[in-house]
Write a protein that holds these residues in place. Sequence first.
Motif, PDB file in Angstrom:
ATOM      1  N   MET A  80       0.853  -1.173   0.000  1.00 49.31           N
ATOM      2  CA  MET A  80       0.000   0.000   0.000  1.00 49.31           C
ATOM      3  C   MET A  80       0.901   1.240   0.000  1.00 49.31           C
ATOM      4  O   MET A  80       1.833   1.316   0.780  1.00 49.31           O
ATOM      5  N   ARG A  81       0.589   2.201  -0.843  1.00 51.49           N
ATOM      6  CA  ARG A  81       1.367   3.440  -0.919  1.00 51.49           C
ATOM      7  C   ARG A  81       0.806   4.463   0.067  1.00 51.49           C
ATOM      8  O   ARG A  81      -0.395   4.720   0.091  1.00 51.49           O
ATOM      9  N   CYS A  82       1.682   5.065   0.859  1.00 57.12           N
ATOM     10  CA  CYS A  82       1.266   6.077   1.839  1.00 57.12           C
ATOM     11  C   CYS A  82       0.794   7.324   1.097  1.00 57.12           C
ATOM     12  O   CYS A  82       1.488   7.820   0.208  1.00 57.12           O
ATOM     13  N   PRO A  83      -0.395   7.846   1.444  1.00 58.92           N
ATOM     14  CA  PRO A  83      -0.892   9.047   0.764  1.00 58.92           C
ATOM     15  C   PRO A  83      -0.122  10.320   1.151  1.00 58.92           C
ATOM     16  O   PRO A  83      -0.254  11.349   0.493  1.00 58.92           O
ATOM     17  N   TYR A  84       0.694  10.247   2.217  1.00 61.31           N
ATOM     18  CA  TYR A  84       1.428  11.428   2.686  1.00 61.31           C
ATOM     19  C   TYR A  84       2.847  11.506   2.129  1.00 61.31           C
ATOM     20  O   TYR A  84       3.264  12.520   1.598  1.00 61.31           O
ATOM     21  N   CYS A  85       3.604  10.401   2.247  1.00 56.76           N
ATOM     22  CA  CYS A  85       5.006  10.439   1.822  1.00 56.76           C
ATOM     23  C   CYS A  85       5.284   9.540   0.620  1.00 56.76           C
ATOM     24  O   CYS A  85       6.412   9.472   0.148  1.00 56.76           O
ATOM     25  N   ALA A  86       4.282   8.828   0.127  1.00 58.07           N
ATOM     26  CA  ALA A  86       4.366   7.941  -1.037  1.00 58.07           C
ATOM     27  C   ALA A  86       5.254   6.723  -0.808  1.00 58.07           C
ATOM     28  O   ALA A  86       5.635   6.049  -1.764  1.00 58.07           O
ATOM     29  N   ALA A  87       5.590   6.416   0.437  1.00 59.54           N
ATOM     30  CA  ALA A  87       6.372   5.210   0.723  1.00 59.54           C
ATOM     31  C   ALA A  87       5.530   3.995   0.357  1.00 59.54           C
ATOM     32  O   ALA A  87       4.329   3.948   0.626  1.00 59.54           O
ATOM     33  N   LEU A  88       6.158   3.028  -0.266  1.00 59.68           N
ATOM     34  CA  LEU A  88       5.435   1.854  -0.739  1.00 59.68           C
ATOM     35  C   LEU A  88       5.671   0.671   0.197  1.00 59.68           C
ATOM     36  O   LEU A  88       6.813   0.337   0.517  1.00 59.68           O
ATOM     37  N   ASP A  89       4.594   0.057   0.653  1.00 56.85           N
ATOM     38  CA  ASP A  89       4.631  -1.127   1.520  1.00 56.85           C
ATOM     39  C   ASP A  89       5.413  -0.929   2.815  1.00 56.85           C
ATOM     40  O   ASP A  89       6.113  -1.817   3.272  1.00 56.85           O
ATOM     41  N   LYS A  90       5.297   0.256   3.379  1.00 59.63           N
ATOM     42  CA  LYS A  90       5.944   0.523   4.675  1.00 59.63           C
ATOM     43  C   LYS A  90       4.875   0.985   5.654  1.00 59.63           C
ATOM     44  O   LYS A  90       4.964   2.071   6.213  1.00 59.63           O
ATOM     45  N   ASP A  91       3.852   0.171   5.800  1.00 62.78           N
ATOM     46  CA  ASP A  91       2.795   0.510   6.745  1.00 62.78           C
ATOM     47  C   ASP A  91       2.380  -0.732   7.499  1.00 62.78           C
ATOM     48  O   ASP A  91       2.706  -1.839   7.105  1.00 62.78           O
ATOM     49  N   HIS A  92       1.682  -0.525   8.593  1.00 62.53           N
ATOM     50  CA  HIS A  92       1.109  -1.647   9.322  1.00 62.53           C
ATOM     51  C   HIS A  92      -0.327  -1.299   9.711  1.00 62.53           C
ATOM     52  O   HIS A  92      -0.709  -0.138   9.788  1.00 62.53           O
ATOM     53  N   VAL A  93      -1.110  -2.349   9.914  1.00 64.33           N
ATOM     54  CA  VAL A  93      -2.531  -2.198  10.217  1.00 64.33           C
ATOM     55  C   VAL A  93      -2.707  -2.001  11.720  1.00 64.33           C
ATOM     56  O   VAL A  93      -2.215  -2.786  12.525  1.00 64.33           O
ATOM     57  N   LEU A  94      -3.411  -0.917  12.076  1.00 67.52           N
ATOM     58  CA  LEU A  94      -3.709  -0.633  13.479  1.00 67.52           C
ATOM     59  C   LEU A  94      -5.027  -1.278  13.914  1.00 67.52           C
ATOM     60  O   LEU A  94      -5.173  -1.717  15.043  1.00 67.52           O
ATOM     61  N   GLU A 138      -0.945   2.767   9.588  1.00 66.08           N
ATOM     62  CA  GLU A 138       0.037   3.791   9.963  1.00 66.08           C
ATOM     63  C   GLU A 138       1.304   3.558   9.139  1.00 66.08           C
ATOM     64  O   GLU A 138       1.815   2.437   9.088  1.00 66.08           O
ATOM     65  N   CYS A 139       1.781   4.624   8.505  1.00 67.46           N
ATOM     66  CA  CYS A 139       3.006   4.550   7.710  1.00 67.46           C
ATOM     67  C   CYS A 139       4.210   4.496   8.653  1.00 67.46           C
ATOM     68  O   CYS A 139       4.316   5.308   9.583  1.00 67.46           O
ATOM     69  N   GLU A 140       5.102   3.572   8.409  1.00 67.54           N
ATOM     70  CA  GLU A 140       6.291   3.438   9.253  1.00 67.54           C
ATOM     71  C   GLU A 140       7.342   4.495   8.918  1.00 67.54           C
ATOM     72  O   GLU A 140       8.221   4.765   9.729  1.00 67.54           O
ATOM     73  N   SER A 141       7.236   5.118   7.748  1.00 69.19           N
ATOM     74  CA  SER A 141       8.209   6.142   7.346  1.00 69.19           C
ATOM     75  C   SER A 141       7.882   7.505   7.947  1.00 69.19           C
ATOM     76  O   SER A 141       8.735   8.135   8.566  1.00 69.19           O
ATOM     77  N   CYS A 142       6.622   7.952   7.747  1.00 69.78           N
ATOM     78  CA  CYS A 142       6.270   9.308   8.202  1.00 69.78           C
ATOM     79  C   CYS A 142       5.309   9.318   9.390  1.00 69.78           C
ATOM     80  O   CYS A 142       4.937  10.377   9.880  1.00 69.78           O
ATOM     81  N   LEU A 143       4.836   8.133   9.820  1.00 71.80           N
ATOM     82  CA  LEU A 143       3.884   7.958  10.916  1.00 71.80           C
ATOM     83  C   LEU A 143       2.489   8.531  10.614  1.00 71.80           C
ATOM     84  O   LEU A 143       1.681   8.704  11.508  1.00 71.80           O
ATOM     85  N   GLY A 144       2.247   8.822   9.347  1.00 71.95           N
ATOM     86  CA  GLY A 144       0.910   9.277   8.944  1.00 71.95           C
ATOM     87  C   GLY A 144      -0.083   8.129   9.019  1.00 71.95           C
ATOM     88  O   GLY A 144       0.250   6.980   8.753  1.00 71.95           O
ATOM     89  N   ARG A 145      -1.312   8.456   9.407  1.00 73.35           N
ATOM     90  CA  ARG A 145      -2.361   7.440   9.510  1.00 73.35           C
ATOM     91  C   ARG A 145      -3.384   7.634   8.395  1.00 73.35           C
ATOM     92  O   ARG A 145      -3.738   8.763   8.074  1.00 73.35           O
TER      93      ARG A 145
END
Length: 150
Positions: free
Chosen positions: A1-15, A31-38
Amino acid sequence: MRCPYCAALDKDHVLDSRPIREGAAIRRRRECESCLGRFTTFEEVEELRLTVLKSNGTREPFERSKLRRAIELACKKRPVSDDALSQLVEELERLLYTRAEREVPSQVIGELLMEKLRALDTVAYVRFASVYRQFEDVREFRELVERLPK
């Protein structure tokens, strides 16, 4: 999944995950593991798209509204509730989708509808059958009516 904030790809986890729409979809809070955006994502089953194979050889997408209109026309001025009409449409649509075929001949839809209308209201059944089978004279009406249970 691509983060809508920092565009990091597959660096998130399900809360959090929860079923929605009576289990037809899942809402996931991530929650993105790169920018911590939810952010929230939704997951649902991709529905099979039905195509109706017409008797003249053409194909067109299945339209629930056309099925509903045909039933409403057959049941016009009959003691059939709107709930019964809706239930009939749901039942027919479910039968078509459970066939697991992408193309359904219009004859199959017509025959299924006649079978269901026969159980619901015999006058609606005769109305629909007369149009569907393109009756040309009274004899055909009589034969259909004589086959109905007394």
